[in-house]
Design a protein around this motif. Structure first.
Motif, PDB file in Angstrom:
ATOM      1  N   MET A 292      -7.473  -2.876   6.105  1.00  0.00           N
ATOM      2  CA  MET A 292      -6.566  -2.698   4.976  1.00  0.00           C
ATOM      3  C   MET A 292      -5.297  -3.489   5.248  1.00  0.00           C
ATOM      4  SD  MET A 292      -5.806  -1.462   1.967  1.00  0.00           S
ATOM      5  CE  MET A 292      -7.447  -0.893   1.738  1.00  0.00           C
ATOM      6  N   THR A 293      -4.667  -3.899   4.212  1.00  0.00           N
ATOM      7  CA  THR A 293      -3.430  -4.669   4.261  1.00  0.00           C
ATOM      8  C   THR A 293      -2.289  -3.814   4.780  1.00  0.00           C
ATOM      9  OG1 THR A 293      -4.177  -5.968   2.395  1.00  0.00           O
ATOM     10  CG2 THR A 293      -1.840  -6.025   2.864  1.00  0.00           C
ATOM     11  N   SER A 294      -1.404  -4.408   5.565  1.00  0.00           N
ATOM     12  CA  SER A 294      -0.264  -3.667   6.094  1.00  0.00           C
ATOM     13  C   SER A 294       0.735  -3.358   4.976  1.00  0.00           C
ATOM     14  CB  SER A 294       0.428  -4.469   7.194  1.00  0.00           C
ATOM     15  OG  SER A 294       1.059  -5.595   6.649  1.00  0.00           O
ATOM     16  N   PRO A 295       1.450  -2.218   5.089  1.00  0.00           N
ATOM     17  CA  PRO A 295       2.452  -1.867   4.061  1.00  0.00           C
ATOM     18  C   PRO A 295       3.541  -2.927   3.897  1.00  0.00           C
ATOM     19  CG  PRO A 295       1.978   0.013   5.460  1.00  0.00           C
ATOM     20  CD  PRO A 295       1.272  -1.176   6.061  1.00  0.00           C
ATOM     21  N   GLU A 296       3.848  -3.667   4.940  1.00  0.00           N
ATOM     22  CA  GLU A 296       4.866  -4.723   4.844  1.00  0.00           C
ATOM     23  C   GLU A 296       4.441  -5.807   3.858  1.00  0.00           C
ATOM     24  OE1 GLU A 296       3.561  -3.858   8.000  1.00  0.00           O
ATOM     25  OE2 GLU A 296       5.154  -2.390   8.294  1.00  0.00           O
ATOM     26  N   ARG A 297       3.178  -6.132   3.819  1.00  0.00           N
ATOM     27  CA  ARG A 297       2.681  -7.153   2.878  1.00  0.00           C
ATOM     28  C   ARG A 297       2.672  -6.635   1.449  1.00  0.00           C
ATOM     29  NH1 ARG A 297      -0.564 -11.986   4.532  1.00  0.00           N
ATOM     30  NH2 ARG A 297      -0.270 -12.067   2.313  1.00  0.00           N
ATOM     31  N   LEU A 298       2.519  -5.315   1.294  1.00  0.00           N
ATOM     32  CA  LEU A 298       2.462  -4.725  -0.044  1.00  0.00           C
ATOM     33  C   LEU A 298       3.842  -4.520  -0.643  1.00  0.00           C
ATOM     34  CD1 LEU A 298      -0.272  -2.032   0.581  1.00  0.00           C
ATOM     35  CD2 LEU A 298      -0.504  -4.127  -0.757  1.00  0.00           C
ATOM     36  N   GLY A 299       4.853  -4.364   0.187  1.00  0.00           N
ATOM     37  CA  GLY A 299       6.195  -4.130  -0.310  1.00  0.00           C
ATOM     38  C   GLY A 299       6.506  -2.663  -0.520  1.00  0.00           C
ATOM     39  N   ALA A 300       5.502  -1.793  -0.383  1.00  0.00           N
ATOM     40  CA  ALA A 300       5.673  -0.345  -0.519  1.00  0.00           C
ATOM     41  C   ALA A 300       4.549   0.326   0.264  1.00  0.00           C
ATOM     42  CB  ALA A 300       5.598   0.070  -1.980  1.00  0.00           C
ATOM     43  N   PRO A 301       4.778   1.536   0.760  1.00  0.00           N
ATOM     44  CA  PRO A 301       3.678   2.239   1.426  1.00  0.00           C
ATOM     45  C   PRO A 301       2.581   2.564   0.412  1.00  0.00           C
ATOM     46  CG  PRO A 301       5.585   3.678   1.190  1.00  0.00           C
ATOM     47  CD  PRO A 301       6.004   2.320   0.725  1.00  0.00           C
ATOM     48  N   PRO A 302       1.315   2.411   0.778  1.00  0.00           N
ATOM     49  CA  PRO A 302       0.238   2.588  -0.194  1.00  0.00           C
ATOM     50  C   PRO A 302      -0.092   4.036  -0.529  1.00  0.00           C
ATOM     51  CG  PRO A 302      -0.662   1.997   1.919  1.00  0.00           C
ATOM     52  CD  PRO A 302       0.831   1.914   2.054  1.00  0.00           C
ATOM     53  N   GLY A 303       0.323   4.980   0.297  1.00  0.00           N
ATOM     54  CA  GLY A 303      -0.049   6.372   0.045  1.00  0.00           C
ATOM     55  C   GLY A 303      -1.546   6.546   0.203  1.00  0.00           C
ATOM     56  N   LEU A 304      -2.173   7.299  -0.684  1.00  0.00           N
ATOM     57  CA  LEU A 304      -3.611   7.574  -0.592  1.00  0.00           C
ATOM     58  C   LEU A 304      -4.463   6.313  -0.670  1.00  0.00           C
ATOM     59  CD1 LEU A 304      -4.101  10.779  -2.761  1.00  0.00           C
ATOM     60  CD2 LEU A 304      -4.155  10.588  -0.281  1.00  0.00           C
ATOM     61  N   CYS A 305      -4.012   5.330  -1.398  1.00  0.00           N
ATOM     62  CA  CYS A 305      -4.798   4.094  -1.537  1.00  0.00           C
ATOM     63  C   CYS A 305      -5.056   3.431  -0.179  1.00  0.00           C
ATOM     64  CB  CYS A 305      -4.100   3.105  -2.454  1.00  0.00           C
ATOM     65  SG  CYS A 305      -4.093   3.604  -4.189  1.00  0.00           S
ATOM     66  N   GLY A 306      -4.145   3.597   0.742  1.00  0.00           N
ATOM     67  CA  GLY A 306      -4.319   3.015   2.070  1.00  0.00           C
ATOM     68  C   GLY A 306      -5.450   3.644   2.853  1.00  0.00           C
ATOM     69  N   LEU A 307      -5.917   4.801   2.406  1.00  0.00           N
ATOM     70  CA  LEU A 307      -6.982   5.524   3.100  1.00  0.00           C
ATOM     71  C   LEU A 307      -8.258   5.646   2.273  1.00  0.00           C
ATOM     72  CD1 LEU A 307      -4.732   8.490   4.297  1.00  0.00           C
ATOM     73  CD2 LEU A 307      -5.387   6.469   5.616  1.00  0.00           C
TER      74      LEU A 307
END
Length: 60
Positions: free
Chosen positions: A1-16
Motif C-alpha cells: 500500500m502507498t505510504s500516507p506521505e504520498r497520499l497527503g492524508a492518512p488513509p484510515g480504513l482504506c489503508g487496511l
C-alpha cells in the motif's frame, strides 16, 4: 500500500482494506481508489481521506 506521505492524508480504513488500490498520476499525485465502486454505486471511486467507517471494509 502507498505510504500516507504520498497520499497527503492518512488513509484510515482504506489503508487496511482489500478493495483499496493506489493510483499514481503522471504528475506524481497519488490517490486511493475503491475497487467496490466499480460494481456498487454506494461507494465513492476516490473516497475522501481519512475514511473512519465504511460498510464495504474488508481487512487485508
Amino acid at each position: 500500500m502507498t505510504s500516507p506521505e504520498r497520499l497527503g492524508a492518512p488513509p484510515g480504513l482504506c489503508g487496511l482494506c482489500v478493495h483499496a488500490r493506489s493510483n499514481t498520476t503522471r504528475r506524481g499525485s497519488t490517490f486511493l481508489r475503491c475497487g467496490r465502486a466499480a460494481t456498487d454505486e454506494r461507494f465513492a471511486k476516490y473516497p475522501t481521506l481519512p475514511v473512519f467507517s465504511c460498510p464495504g471494509f474488508e481487512p487485508r
